[in-house]
Design a protein around this motif. Structure first.
Motif, PDB file in Angstrom:
ATOM      1  N   ILE A  60     -14.264   9.564 158.344  1.00  0.00           N
ATOM      2  CA  ILE A  60     -14.502  10.211 157.053  1.00  0.00           C
ATOM      3  C   ILE A  60     -13.617  11.454 156.981  1.00  0.00           C
ATOM      4  N   PRO A  61     -12.785  11.602 155.947  1.00  0.00           N
ATOM      5  CA  PRO A  61     -11.921  12.798 155.846  1.00  0.00           C
ATOM      6  C   PRO A  61     -12.758  14.079 155.824  1.00  0.00           C
ATOM      7  N   SER A  62     -12.185  15.168 156.367  1.00  0.00           N
ATOM      8  CA  SER A  62     -12.953  16.423 156.498  1.00  0.00           C
ATOM      9  C   SER A  62     -13.373  16.990 155.139  1.00  0.00           C
TER      10      SER A  62
ATOM     11  N   LYS B 251      -0.970  30.894 151.993  1.00  0.00           N
ATOM     12  CA  LYS B 251      -1.451  29.634 152.598  1.00  0.00           C
ATOM     13  C   LYS B 251      -0.947  29.525 154.043  1.00  0.00           C
ATOM     14  N   GLU B 252       0.287  30.023 154.264  1.00  0.00           N
ATOM     15  CA  GLU B 252       0.869  29.975 155.621  1.00  0.00           C
ATOM     16  C   GLU B 252       0.227  31.034 156.525  1.00  0.00           C
ATOM     17  N   LEU B 253      -0.058  32.214 155.969  1.00  0.00           N
ATOM     18  CA  LEU B 253      -0.587  33.317 156.776  1.00  0.00           C
ATOM     19  C   LEU B 253      -2.021  33.072 157.248  1.00  0.00           C
ATOM     20  N   MET B 254      -2.815  32.386 156.402  1.00  0.00           N
ATOM     21  CA  MET B 254      -4.257  32.276 156.665  1.00  0.00           C
ATOM     22  C   MET B 254      -4.598  31.020 157.461  1.00  0.00           C
ATOM     23  N   ASP B 255      -5.700  31.098 158.195  1.00  0.00           N
ATOM     24  CA  ASP B 255      -6.307  29.875 158.724  1.00  0.00           C
ATOM     25  C   ASP B 255      -6.934  29.149 157.549  1.00  0.00           C
ATOM     26  N   VAL B 256      -7.008  27.816 157.638  1.00  0.00           N
ATOM     27  CA  VAL B 256      -7.446  26.986 156.508  1.00  0.00           C
ATOM     28  C   VAL B 256      -8.773  27.444 155.912  1.00  0.00           C
ATOM     29  N   GLU B 257      -9.761  27.720 156.762  1.00  0.00           N
ATOM     30  CA  GLU B 257     -11.093  28.006 156.223  1.00  0.00           C
ATOM     31  C   GLU B 257     -11.446  29.498 156.249  1.00  0.00           C
TER      32      GLU B 257
ATOM     33  N   THR C 298     -14.940   7.449 150.835  1.00  0.00           N
ATOM     34  CA  THR C 298     -13.977   8.215 151.656  1.00  0.00           C
ATOM     35  C   THR C 298     -12.815   8.757 150.826  1.00  0.00           C
ATOM     36  N   GLY C 299     -12.719   8.334 149.574  1.00  0.00           N
ATOM     37  CA  GLY C 299     -11.630   8.788 148.693  1.00  0.00           C
ATOM     38  C   GLY C 299     -11.770   8.142 147.334  1.00  0.00           C
TER      39      GLY C 299
ATOM     40  N   THR D 298     -19.834  16.436 150.841  1.00  0.00           N
ATOM     41  CA  THR D 298     -21.091  15.665 150.837  1.00  0.00           C
ATOM     42  C   THR D 298     -22.030  16.012 151.988  1.00  0.00           C
ATOM     43  N   GLY D 299     -21.454  16.579 153.054  1.00  0.00           N
ATOM     44  CA  GLY D 299     -22.272  16.816 154.256  1.00  0.00           C
ATOM     45  C   GLY D 299     -22.416  15.571 155.123  1.00  0.00           C
ATOM     46  N   ILE D 300     -21.792  14.437 154.727  1.00  0.00           N
ATOM     47  CA  ILE D 300     -21.906  13.185 155.511  1.00  0.00           C
ATOM     48  C   ILE D 300     -20.831  13.186 156.605  1.00  0.00           C
ATOM     49  N   ARG D 301     -21.283  13.039 157.873  1.00  0.00           N
ATOM     50  CA  ARG D 301     -20.363  13.077 159.020  1.00  0.00           C
ATOM     51  C   ARG D 301     -20.182  11.674 159.612  1.00  0.00           C
ATOM     52  N   ASP D 302     -19.182  11.536 160.458  1.00  0.00           N
ATOM     53  CA  ASP D 302     -18.923  10.234 161.093  1.00  0.00           C
ATOM     54  C   ASP D 302     -20.154   9.726 161.842  1.00  0.00           C
TER      55      ASP D 302
END
Length: 935
Positions: free
Chosen positions: A49-51, A780-786, A12-13, A57-61
């Motif tokens: 699991i952090p996003s 970074k402020e103007l955009m959506d994260v992804e 996880t880190g 990794t593709g591993i989800r909760d």
């Protein structure tokens, strides 16, 4: 028979101490060179699991929800590790993390021998492109199906391990024996493996016939046979060109996408004519001309036909690599007669076997990086025929060790020395002397012009590519640099009476020299140089800091550059500086006298090879000390008016971290006298040599005679009018000095709007890193994260080529660059559809070299802005503009946020220096509509 268990964990880190947990375990067991067992399991970490880990990794909760807890699989793990080597890629991470979990579960960690495949790959594959798992799997052609999944990563690591062990088996006895002595300081427990291999080799009869053994070191044999120079009979140059460049010619058979280009042929004929008439030529070949082949083809023809040699100099190693790895091999396959090419670099690039042997057996205690470097070089010597540092990636401190073992550190090598025939540098020189084409760089070319080493003088014809950099390269090499760290490094390299120091070893070899008073005198003298130099550089730091405080508005961040004039500085201050510099210089002379006495004594005492080696070392150190005295004299004691001199300090750096520089104000006359006038023919070429279709600026700067120089512009074959639109917003806030924020915010909004239209695929060029950093924060402020992947030079980690690759890997990405990104970055096709130039690229007016040149132009009654600042900015602008259209099918938008290009009187110099295209000067809103329609 050894057993290896290769382990990879997904977590996880990075920190188990901070509560990070294992989420997946992969284990692969290897015996006798084969995979005998594989094991994998998800692990329930009992925490989300952090996003970013899920992204990686593709591993989800939900994947780990019903998975066993670590306690439930601990027996499986311990069973597999029993009696095995624990292997991982970055073993400290995986073993450390696993042991933390084991201590929690069973009260103890693993106590097993370990192997780190990163370290072993560095040692046994020193020529790999990189040592990340992905890079190694690509280099070793191991299929890596699911990166960042535990079992897939463990399996790939196991395949790499098998290849590494096999590579170790192929090494000769002598190399393994040397490695076994160094292994104690490796992270990997390899002693058993190495001893086993040594035991087997003892009874082997077959030695590798590609290796030579010399003084206990195994070296790759080099083919030194001289090839016969072919003579060529053709119908003449133009018919030869037809065979090469014609639609059904030789090149078409080699190149799948060959295009006949009129400009390419025209440029080749111009160069050949310049060779025949023994003229100088300046050729601007716009993007898409195919300029590299256009100069290589006449160069090859001329060199083979005339049985002569032609030197080709480039500014970047990137272009050197392209010439040697792509363009020249392609022509070797196309042209039906043989020709030879060679690469020649400066002495600092080549390993000195003589110095390496000495350092290998030196008794000095080495740190881990030096041990790793020695190990890498031992293996590399069984593979390399060039000994070129650029072929391997040394660890960080390895670069310092390299300085001790390069051909430059070797100094003069006597041709009678047994090392001479095995010298990589001498081998490169010999190859260059036999080749038709010799590829070098501006730096070595300028060094040779200045010091007259005789390399360049043996090439009567020279082609200078990326010629817009030639003046700056020459300026640096005609100038000087001095700093405290270099002086201290030189003195530390010679050392004192400490075991393992060079001076201690010298005096141990000749006890008669080591009179107590002499040794004490040496220690006192070198210590005095350090103290006096430290005092001098600290005094300069204090003085320059005061100048910085007086000019704080101009230089509030980073390095401060202070241009000084010894005759105009405070007389009290400068007399103190001169007195200190004299003192340092005087004490250095004492050390030189002592060294020369030692050399004379050794010469009289014996004539052995060992004595010769010591005398060569002494000669090298005397020369380096004399260069320090010369630098002190020119930089601080003489009043040379034709030089610009300046001091740089880091405002918050160490108080003796001071760098003193000098450069000639004008290099054109020096280049004319020492270079151009001595050559039969020099061809200067680049995509950017003119301003408003005129070469006069560049001719003047380089000292070329207008009437005696062929000038040719080769237009691009691209249809720019149909391929690119130039947008300039007319509604941005004014950019006054010190109030940049509103302008940067408006720029970011426009970047964001245009990126939304072009779906990313955008390169943004800045003229300062400070502005780039501010814009990055706003974006970074103007955009959506992804929404967009934002990659920024100096903020995102990695080299220029790594950032470029990352940019191309994402569907919707924006790349922010400054300085080096204005040129040499090729992103063809759909990967790049919009280019933003934030400001016109004028040089900072307070840079010492610019300032001095501007003053000199003013003294001649001319306008420094028109004669210097504007031409430099136009050429830089053309470089930036050239990033967008790289092929006939490319299409895109260039947005220039700086409306001086439309409003200022000088704006036309920019617009009339690029190909003719449609320019739209309108509100941002209207421009975005146009961009949307266009794209």
């Amino acid at each position: 028979m050894a057993k290896y268990v290769v382990v990879d964990l997904e977590t996880t880190g990075h920190s188990p101490k901070k509560g990070d947990k294992i989420i997946e375990v992969g284990m692969v067991t290897v015996e006798d060179g084969k995979v005998v067992d594989q094991y994998k399991s998800f692990v329930n970490p009992e925490q989300p699991i952090p996003s970013f880990i899920t992204q990686l990794t593709g591993i989800r909760d939900e994947d780990v929800l019903d998975a066993p807890l670590f306690d439930e699989i601990v027996d499986d793990i311990l069973l597999r590790c029993q009696g095995a080597y624990f292997v991982a890629h970055h073993v400290e991470f995986d073993l450390g993390f696993l042991n933390h979990a084991l201590i929690d579960a069973v009260g103890h960690g693993l106590s097993v021998p370990v192997m780190d495949t990163v370290e072993l790959a560095r040692i046994f594959i020193p020529q790999a492109d990189g040592y990340k798992l992905s890079q190694l799997s690509e280099f070793l052609q191991v299929n890596h199906g699911e990166p960042h999944r535990a079992l897939a990563d463990a399996y790939v690591t196991s395949q790499i391990l098998i290849q590494l062990l096999h590579k170790a088996e192929q090494l000769p006895y002598e190399t393994l024996e040397q490695l076994a002595k160094l292994e104690r300081k490796w992270k990997s427990d390899m002693s058993e493996v190495l001893n086993q291999l040594l035991h087997c080799k003892t009874f082997e009869k077959d030695e590798r016939d590609d290796l030579e053994l010399f003084r206990g070191i195994a070296i790759k044999k080099s083919s030194t046979k001289e090839e016969e120079q072919p003579s060529v009979e053709t119908e003449g140059f133009e018919p030869f060109l037809d065979h090469v460049f014609h639609k059904d010619g030789w090149l078409e058979g080699t190149l799948h996408n060959f295009e006949e280009r009129d400009g390419q042929r025209e440029m080749a004929i111009t160069i050949y004519d310049a060779f025949q008439s023994k003229s100088k030529a300046m050729i601007e070949a716009e993007t898409g001309t195919g300029k590299t082949l256009a100069y290589l083809v006449p160069a090859i023809y001329e060199a083979v036909e005339q049985q002569s040699r032609i030197m080709i100099s480039t500014h970047t190693t990137q272009l050197q690599a392209q010439l040697l790895e792509k363009d020249i091999p392609m022509l070797e396959n196309s042209i039906p007669f043989p020709f030879q090419s060679a690469l020649l670099k400066g002495k600092q690039h080549y390993l000195s076997l003589k110095k390496f042997e000495y350092e290998l057996h030196s008794s000095v205690a080495n740190n881990y990086d030096v041990i790793l470097t020695k190990s890498m070089i031992l293996v590399w010597l069984t593979e390399t025929t060039t000994g070129d540092i650029d072929d391997i990636q040394l660890p960080s401190s390895g670069a310092i060790f390299w300085r001790k073992v390069s051909a430059e550190a070797e100094g003069y090598l006597d041709p009678r020395s047994p090392w001479y025939s095995r010298s990589f540098y001498q081998r490169a020189k010999k190859k260059a002397q036999q080749a038709h084409l010799v590829i070098t760089n501006h730096s070595l070319l300028c060094t040779d012009i200045i010091h007259d080493y005789g390399l360049v003088s043996s090439y009567p014809k020279v082609i200078i590519d990326e010629a817009h950099h030639f003046e700056a390269a020459a300026g640096k090499h005609f100038g000087l640099k001095l700093d405290y760290i270099s002086i201290q490094y030189l003195l530390n390299e010679m050392g004192g009476n400490k075991a393992g120091d060079w001076m201690h070893n010298l005096l141990s070899a000749y006890p008669e020299l080591a009179l107590k008073q002499q040794m004490e005198m040496w220690e006192v003298t070198t210590q005095s140089i350090k103290e006096e130099a430290d005092e001098l550089f600290r005094y300069l730091f204090t003085y320059v800091s005061k100048q910085r405080e007086a000019n704080i508005s101009l230089n509030d961040v980073g390095r401060f550059q202070y241009r000084y004039h010894p005759d105009k500085e405070s007389s009290k201050v400068w007399s103190t500086v001169r007195e200190m510099a004299h003192r340092v210089s005087f004490i250095i002379r004492d050390t030189i006298t002592f060294l020369i006495k030692c050399s004379h004594w050794i010469q009289a005492a014996e004539t052995s090879e060992e004595a010769s080696r010591w005398r060569e070392d002494i000669k090298m150190y005397v020369e380096r000390l004399e260069l320090t005295i010369d630098a002190l004299d020119q930089l601080l004691l003489s009043d040379e008016s034709q030089l610009v001199k300046w001091i740089e300090i880091e405002a918050y750096g160490a108080k003796n971290s001071v760098y003193i520089y000098s450069e000639p104000i004008e290099v054109g006359s020096l280049l004319k006298e020492y270079f151009f006038d001595k050559k039969d023919s020099v061809i200067l070429t680049s995509a950017t040599l003119t301003m408003k279709q005129s070469f006069s600026f560049m001719m003047k700067r380089l000292g070329l005679d207008k009437d005696k120089t062929i000038q040719k512009q080769i237009p691009s074959p691209f249809q720019y009018k149909d391929q690119v639109q130039l947008l300039v917003p007319n509604d941005f806030p004014g950019m006054k000095y010190g109030s940049q924020d509103e302008f940067i915010y408006a720029t970011c909004e426009a970047i964001y709007s245009l990126a939304s239209i072009s779906k990313g695929r955008m390169l943004v060029l800045f003229t300062s890193y400070e502005m780039l950093k501010k814009a990055h924060g706003i974006m970074k402020e103007l955009m959506d994260v992804e929404e967009f992947m934002l990659i920024a030079q100096g903020i995102s980690s990695g080299s220029r080529s790594r950032l470029k690759k990352n940019f191309q890997a994402f569907d919707q990405a924006i790349l922010f660059g400054t300085s080096s990104f204005w040129e040499g970055v090729d992103i063809p096709g759909d990967d790049l559809t919009s280019l933003v130039i934030v400001r016109l690229p004028f040089q900072p007016p307070n840079h010492p070299v610019y300032e001095a040149k501007a003053e000199s132009i003013k003294d001649q009654g001319k306008n420094p802005f028109m004669e210097l600042s504007l031409p430099n900015a136009v050429i830089r602008f053309k470089q930036g503009f050239g990033r967008l259209i790289r092929s006939t099918t490319d299409k895109g938008i260039v947005m220039v946020c700086d409306d001086r290009i439309m409003k200022a009187k000088y704006g036309k110099y920019f617009t009339q220096s690029i190909p003719e295209i449609d320019i739209h000067y309108d509100s941002t809103h209207q421009l975005m509509k146009k961009a949307e329609r266009w794209l």
